[in-house]
Design a protein around this motif. Structure first.
Motif, short mmCIF file in Angstrom:
data_model
loop_
_atom_site.label_atom_id
_atom_site.label_comp_id
_atom_site.label_asym_id
_atom_site.label_seq_id
_atom_site.Cartn_x
_atom_site.Cartn_y
_atom_site.Cartn_z
N HIS A 162 -0.03 -3.71 -15.45
CA HIS A 162 -0.46 -3.40 -14.09
C HIS A 162 -1.48 -2.25 -14.05
O HIS A 162 -2.05 -1.97 -13.00
N ILE B 185 2.50 1.56 -3.52
CA ILE B 185 1.52 2.01 -4.53
C ILE B 185 1.20 3.48 -4.35
O ILE B 185 1.05 4.22 -5.33
N SER C 16 0.84 -1.21 0.00
CA SER C 16 0.00 0.00 0.00
C SER C 16 0.87 1.24 0.00
O SER C 16 0.58 2.23 -0.70
N GLN D 178 -4.42 -1.20 -11.12
CA GLN D 178 -4.14 0.09 -10.48
C GLN D 178 -5.32 1.04 -10.66
O GLN D 178 -5.68 1.78 -9.73
#
Length: 289
Positions: free
Chosen positions: A125, A94, A91, A129
């Motif tokens: 990805h 990201i 987390s 996302q």
């Protein structure tokens, strides 16, 4: 020190970073944005909360493989500290990626489907996302992201009254210093703002000569082989090999600044050491034995 020498005291002076200056002095007065919910520190917790909501979707396989949790119900069990730590760490990572997207890919982030005009390839990805972003932030919240506010500012989507009030609270001259690189996002904003107030940017260029098209020796060799032509015919030069190999990011920023007026304040230094000799060769953009 110089301020204290002139005025007798220097204390409690605020030198904001470009990002904070833009948010506090431009975006908040013009668009009335709420608290910054897009800072990486806040973003990581919103992402951590949203991950269980998308973990079972087909596109989230990379997340499932990394965290080791495959169902939403698995996240309610906190007995496995290793997997919980991975959940928090991913987390955090990201959030850092999203923060970079907001600054370096504002057009993509402002698009509902994250269509990126700068990329011709679809990142594997990007789908998960995008799903994660939409779970973490509502459409209304996304309207207050730095990416959306940047596009609004550049498109002049604000009232003239707010702009007049903003300008009355800004200094007549803004000085930007102590930086070696600015994202195009910030550069464009300051260029737009320069139509209303004077802005001086002090850029510490490694060379006083034009170095915007120099290439590292490996890049010259690669292009020569690819095009089956000699580097001289292709007009490829390294100038100074150290600067060519280490100055890629600074070179892009240097090229971006070329369209503006600038004054050269460089000075020669005495060759009293090996270091000063290297610095002088970079300054003159030449190779020395």
């Amino acid at each position: 020190i110089k301020i204290a020498e002139k005025y007798g005291i220097s204390a409690n002076i605020d030198f904001p970073f470009p990002k904070n200056f833009i948010i506090d002095n431009l975006f908040k007065p013009l668009f009335g944005i709420p608290e910054n919910i897009f800072s990486p520190e806040i973003m990581q917790w919103k992402i951590m909360k949203a991950i269980p909501e998308i973990i079972e979707t087909p596109n989230a396989e990379p997340l499932r493989q990394y965290i080791g949790l495959r169902q939403k119900s698995d996240f309610s069990d906190s007995s496995d500290e290793r997997k919980t730590a991975k959940w928090f760490q991913i987390s955090q990572q990201i959030a850092g990626v999203f923060d970079q997207y907001l600054i370096y890919r504002p057009e993509m982030m402002a698009d509902e489907n994250w269509n990126d005009p700068l990329s011709k390839q679809d990142n594997i990805h990007k789908k998960w996302q995008l799903e994660l972003w939409k779970r973490a932030y509502t459409t209304e919240e996304s309207e207050h992201s730095l990416a959306s506010l940047y596009l609004k500012f550049m498109r002049n989507t604000y009232s003239s009254e707010k702009m007049e009030k903003l300008l009355s609270n800004l200094p007549h001259h803004i000085f930007i210093f102590g930086i070696s690189y600015l994202p195009i996002y910030f550069t464009n904003i300051f260029k737009a703002l320069s139509h209303f107030v004077d802005i001086s940017l002090f850029y510490l260029s490694p060379s006083r000569k034009f170095w915007g098209d120099i290439k590292a020796s490996k890049e010259i060799a690669r292009q020569s082989v690819k095009k089956s032509l000699d580097a001289g015919i292709l007009h490829l030069e390294s100038g100074n090999s150290l600067l060519a190999s280490l100055g890629t990011q600074g070179k892009d920023f240097f090229n971006e600044l070329l369209s503006d007026n600038f004054t050269d304040l460089s000075e020669d230094n005495n060759h009293i050491s090996v270091l000063s000799s290297i610095q002088q060769s970079i300054l003159d953009l030449e190779e020395r034995d």
